[in-house]
Design a protein around this motif. Sequence first.
Motif, PDB file in Angstrom:
ATOM      1  N   LEU A 294       0.828  -1.144   0.144  1.00 20.99           N
ATOM      2  CA  LEU A 294      -0.042  -0.147  -0.120  1.00 20.99           C
ATOM      3  C   LEU A 294       0.822   1.345  -0.037  1.00 20.99           C
ATOM      4  N   TYR A 295       1.845   1.173   0.758  1.00 26.24           N
ATOM      5  CA  TYR A 295       2.632   2.621   0.811  1.00 26.24           C
ATOM      6  C   TYR A 295       3.468   2.957  -0.504  1.00 26.24           C
ATOM      7  N   ASP A 296       3.948   1.667  -0.949  1.00 25.19           N
ATOM      8  CA  ASP A 296       4.671   1.905  -2.378  1.00 25.19           C
ATOM      9  C   ASP A 296       3.854   2.515  -3.376  1.00 25.19           C
ATOM     10  N   ALA A 297       2.305   1.699  -3.411  1.00 23.35           N
ATOM     11  CA  ALA A 297       1.347   2.170  -4.427  1.00 23.35           C
ATOM     12  C   ALA A 297       0.880   3.550  -4.101  1.00 23.35           C
ATOM     13  N   THR A 298       0.908   4.126  -2.830  1.00 23.82           N
ATOM     14  CA  THR A 298       0.407   5.501  -2.503  1.00 23.82           C
ATOM     15  C   THR A 298       1.590   6.448  -3.170  1.00 23.82           C
ATOM     16  N   VAL A 299       3.026   5.949  -3.102  1.00 22.57           N
ATOM     17  CA  VAL A 299       3.950   6.695  -3.444  1.00 22.57           C
ATOM     18  C   VAL A 299       3.964   7.048  -4.951  1.00 22.57           C
ATOM     19  N   ARG A 300       3.481   5.709  -5.700  1.00 23.13           N
ATOM     20  CA  ARG A 300       3.531   5.876  -7.124  1.00 23.13           C
ATOM     21  C   ARG A 300       2.386   6.630  -7.717  1.00 23.13           C
ATOM     22  N   SER A 301       1.415   6.705  -6.932  1.00 27.04           N
ATOM     23  CA  SER A 301       0.297   7.382  -7.210  1.00 27.04           C
ATOM     24  C   SER A 301       0.353   8.810  -7.225  1.00 27.04           C
ATOM     25  N   LEU A 302       1.247   9.325  -6.689  1.00 29.43           N
ATOM     26  CA  LEU A 302       1.341  10.756  -6.524  1.00 29.43           C
ATOM     27  C   LEU A 302       1.186  11.531  -7.776  1.00 29.43           C
ATOM     28  N   PRO A 303       2.270  11.172  -8.799  1.00 31.26           N
ATOM     29  CA  PRO A 303       2.235  11.944 -10.072  1.00 31.26           C
ATOM     30  C   PRO A 303       1.055  11.866 -10.702  1.00 31.26           C
ATOM     31  N   ARG A 304       0.292  10.905 -10.579  1.00 30.71           N
ATOM     32  CA  ARG A 304      -1.121  10.838 -11.169  1.00 30.71           C
ATOM     33  C   ARG A 304      -2.064  11.962 -10.394  1.00 30.71           C
ATOM     34  N   LEU A 305      -1.896  12.001  -9.234  1.00 31.01           N
ATOM     35  CA  LEU A 305      -2.728  12.670  -8.469  1.00 31.01           C
ATOM     36  C   LEU A 305      -2.283  14.182  -8.633  1.00 31.01           C
ATOM     37  N   ALA A 306      -0.903  14.478  -8.774  1.00 28.67           N
ATOM     38  CA  ALA A 306      -0.663  15.834  -9.058  1.00 28.67           C
ATOM     39  C   ALA A 306      -1.132  16.394 -10.416  1.00 28.67           C
ATOM     40  N   ALA A 307      -1.432  15.611 -11.341  1.00 25.48           N
ATOM     41  CA  ALA A 307      -1.977  16.096 -12.651  1.00 25.48           C
ATOM     42  C   ALA A 307      -3.533  16.373 -12.585  1.00 25.48           C
ATOM     43  N   LEU A 308      -4.152  15.855 -11.558  1.00 29.26           N
ATOM     44  CA  LEU A 308      -5.724  16.369 -11.217  1.00 29.26           C
ATOM     45  C   LEU A 308      -5.719  17.329 -10.189  1.00 29.26           C
ATOM     46  N   ARG A 309      -4.638  18.168  -9.946  1.00 30.40           N
ATOM     47  CA  ARG A 309      -4.954  19.135  -8.737  1.00 30.40           C
ATOM     48  C   ARG A 309      -5.868  20.392  -9.155  1.00 30.40           C
ATOM     49  N   SER A 310      -5.814  20.393 -10.583  1.00 32.44           N
ATOM     50  CA  SER A 310      -6.966  21.434 -11.201  1.00 32.44           C
ATOM     51  C   SER A 310      -8.307  21.146 -11.062  1.00 32.44           C
ATOM     52  N   THR A 311      -8.616  19.846 -10.728  1.00 38.66           N
ATOM     53  CA  THR A 311     -10.010  19.395 -10.756  1.00 38.66           C
ATOM     54  C   THR A 311     -10.831  19.649  -9.475  1.00 38.66           C
ATOM     55  N   SER A 312     -11.783  19.108  -9.395  1.00 37.82           N
ATOM     56  CA  SER A 312     -12.730  19.299  -7.855  1.00 37.82           C
ATOM     57  C   SER A 312     -11.999  18.443  -6.869  1.00 37.82           C
ATOM     58  N   GLY A 313     -11.313  17.425  -7.176  1.00 40.49           N
ATOM     59  CA  GLY A 313     -10.992  16.342  -6.343  1.00 40.49           C
ATOM     60  C   GLY A 313     -11.764  15.221  -6.069  1.00 40.49           C
ATOM     61  N   TYR A 314     -12.741  14.986  -6.724  1.00 37.72           N
ATOM     62  CA  TYR A 314     -13.639  13.789  -6.702  1.00 37.72           C
ATOM     63  C   TYR A 314     -14.073  13.602  -8.170  1.00 37.72           C
ATOM     64  N   SER A 315     -14.809  12.627  -8.210  1.00 37.37           N
ATOM     65  CA  SER A 315     -15.299  12.112  -9.667  1.00 37.37           C
ATOM     66  C   SER A 315     -16.548  11.414  -9.394  1.00 37.37           C
ATOM     67  N   LEU A 316     -17.547  11.665 -10.156  1.00 40.72           N
ATOM     68  CA  LEU A 316     -18.934  11.246 -10.112  1.00 40.72           C
ATOM     69  C   LEU A 316     -19.002   9.721 -10.780  1.00 40.72           C
ATOM     70  N   ARG A 317     -18.630   9.565 -11.822  1.00 34.90           N
ATOM     71  CA  ARG A 317     -18.416   8.241 -12.535  1.00 34.90           C
ATOM     72  C   ARG A 317     -17.013   7.392 -12.015  1.00 34.90           C
ATOM     73  N   GLY A 318     -16.050   8.224 -11.857  1.00 33.96           N
ATOM     74  CA  GLY A 318     -14.573   7.343 -11.644  1.00 33.96           C
ATOM     75  C   GLY A 318     -13.469   7.791 -12.766  1.00 33.96           C
ATOM     76  N   LEU A 319     -12.303   7.444 -12.343  1.00 37.68           N
ATOM     77  CA  LEU A 319     -11.216   7.791 -13.080  1.00 37.68           C
ATOM     78  C   LEU A 319     -11.304   6.670 -14.282  1.00 37.68           C
ATOM     79  N   PRO A 320     -11.135   7.202 -15.557  1.00 39.30           N
ATOM     80  CA  PRO A 320     -11.157   6.289 -16.964  1.00 39.30           C
ATOM     81  C   PRO A 320     -10.280   5.220 -16.465  1.00 39.30           C
ATOM     82  N   GLU A 321      -9.025   5.389 -16.158  1.00 42.63           N
ATOM     83  CA  GLU A 321      -7.982   4.152 -16.030  1.00 42.63           C
ATOM     84  C   GLU A 321      -8.206   3.371 -14.870  1.00 42.63           C
ATOM     85  N   LEU A 322      -9.148   3.906 -13.861  1.00 40.57           N
ATOM     86  CA  LEU A 322      -9.720   2.737 -12.821  1.00 40.57           C
ATOM     87  C   LEU A 322     -10.806   1.915 -13.298  1.00 40.57           C
ATOM     88  N   ARG A 323     -11.603   2.640 -13.949  1.00 40.71           N
ATOM     89  CA  ARG A 323     -12.910   1.961 -14.233  1.00 40.71           C
ATOM     90  C   ARG A 323     -12.142   0.766 -15.594  1.00 40.71           C
TER      91      ARG A 323
END
Length: 467
Positions: free
Chosen positions: A112-141
Amino acid sequence: MTSRLVEQLGAKNVAGCTAALLAGQIRALILDGRLTVGERLPSERALALELRRSRSTMTRMYNLLEHDGYVARLHGGSTRVALPHAGHLPRDSADDSAIDFSIASMDSTPGLYDATVRSLPRLAALRSTSGYSLRGLPELRDAVAERFTQRGVATVADEIIITSGAMSALNLILATIGRRGERAVVEQPTFPHALDALQRNGYRPMPTPVAVGGWDVRHLTDLMLSSRPHVAYLIPDFHNPTGATMTDAERTRVATTARNSNTHLIIDETTTELDIDRGWSPRPMAAFSPEVITIGSMSKIAWGGLRLGWIRAGRSLVARLLAARPSFELGTALLEQCIAVELLEEMPALTAHVRSRLHAGRAAVADGLEMIGGLQMPHTPGGLSAWIDLGAPNSTRLSLAARDRQLVAPPGPRFSTGGVLERYIRIPITHPQQRTADAMKRLRLAWDDVRDGASTRTVQSAHSAVI
């Protein structure tokens, strides 16, 4: 008409009980949420008639509950459920030494820790959004859909909605398709919070039996055909709490019957990946009918604190779900979604960790039961827990006695409708091995208390409770 209190108690379970034992049973119902604060209870006279007991026994029982703060009474008026003030709470309610077996969940996966660290660049690219998603991230779906496809049912991202956990998914489904007053088939036993959600949405539960050996499929299909329920909530993989799994042939029969009876199948797959040594892998229920609605979650395979789940459904229902969702939830947090994308890319490592932890937990429970004597470990090839047959209707008494030993172990009726299953208790296999071993020692002492009659003294104590 039977009152809700007597339905929850189970009239047969309290036959011959003293006032003190009845008070203990009702305290258990209040503290594990089966009776809600403010709920009106039957009058002494009405309850005496329902239970075929003397009114004086009912008066003593309510007096005990009032003294301990579990009911509030008005002379000439009503009796309502209450919670005691701090001075009356169970002495171990905030005791860090208590072990809580009401929660069947593992600690986090090592990745979990390593996955969280690896997820940070993906999260950084989403900082201009609301921070939540009604349908879900396309890559996660896409990742969730691919997992369904790998398991045998072709799925695309448009059939997936990402939710804030499995219970959020179930509540969204019920808010969208629910019909108050309709029937809902539920397994007996079943996951208690799902049962609560169905009842909160106005459904009338219709139980169908499940045992360690599996379902009575004839009973289930006959019930659907004769009653034509609006929904059926089922856990076909490593059923919670029995650990049973439906065969492909049984899934075919159930799915076909649901179509013929116009019943919405809501399939809970939160335990699907919890395999220890089952030795075979059934296809998802959705492979047998396009109308099946499936709920999944990361909490059991990664970490309970990762509040992330999903719904798989047909596109038309997905559109309805998305339209209804903003009325009670605006979407799922992006941080959890970014982490989940990374974790789903490591499913072999996740499932290996789960298998190792559950194997150790199962062994610890089996060793503890062997020390107790008279209780046996049932066949448990995976899942969250072992469903233990006590051989006699002593579940609530054992639960109360266990609480006195700083062990919280909900009784069998918590997993049922109508206050039944007093012969059974659920023991999680998800806790760390040493903690499980400690808990089983406490359970052995509680079992000795029940057999020696000490549980009667526990029930009479003003400080005894169960959640």
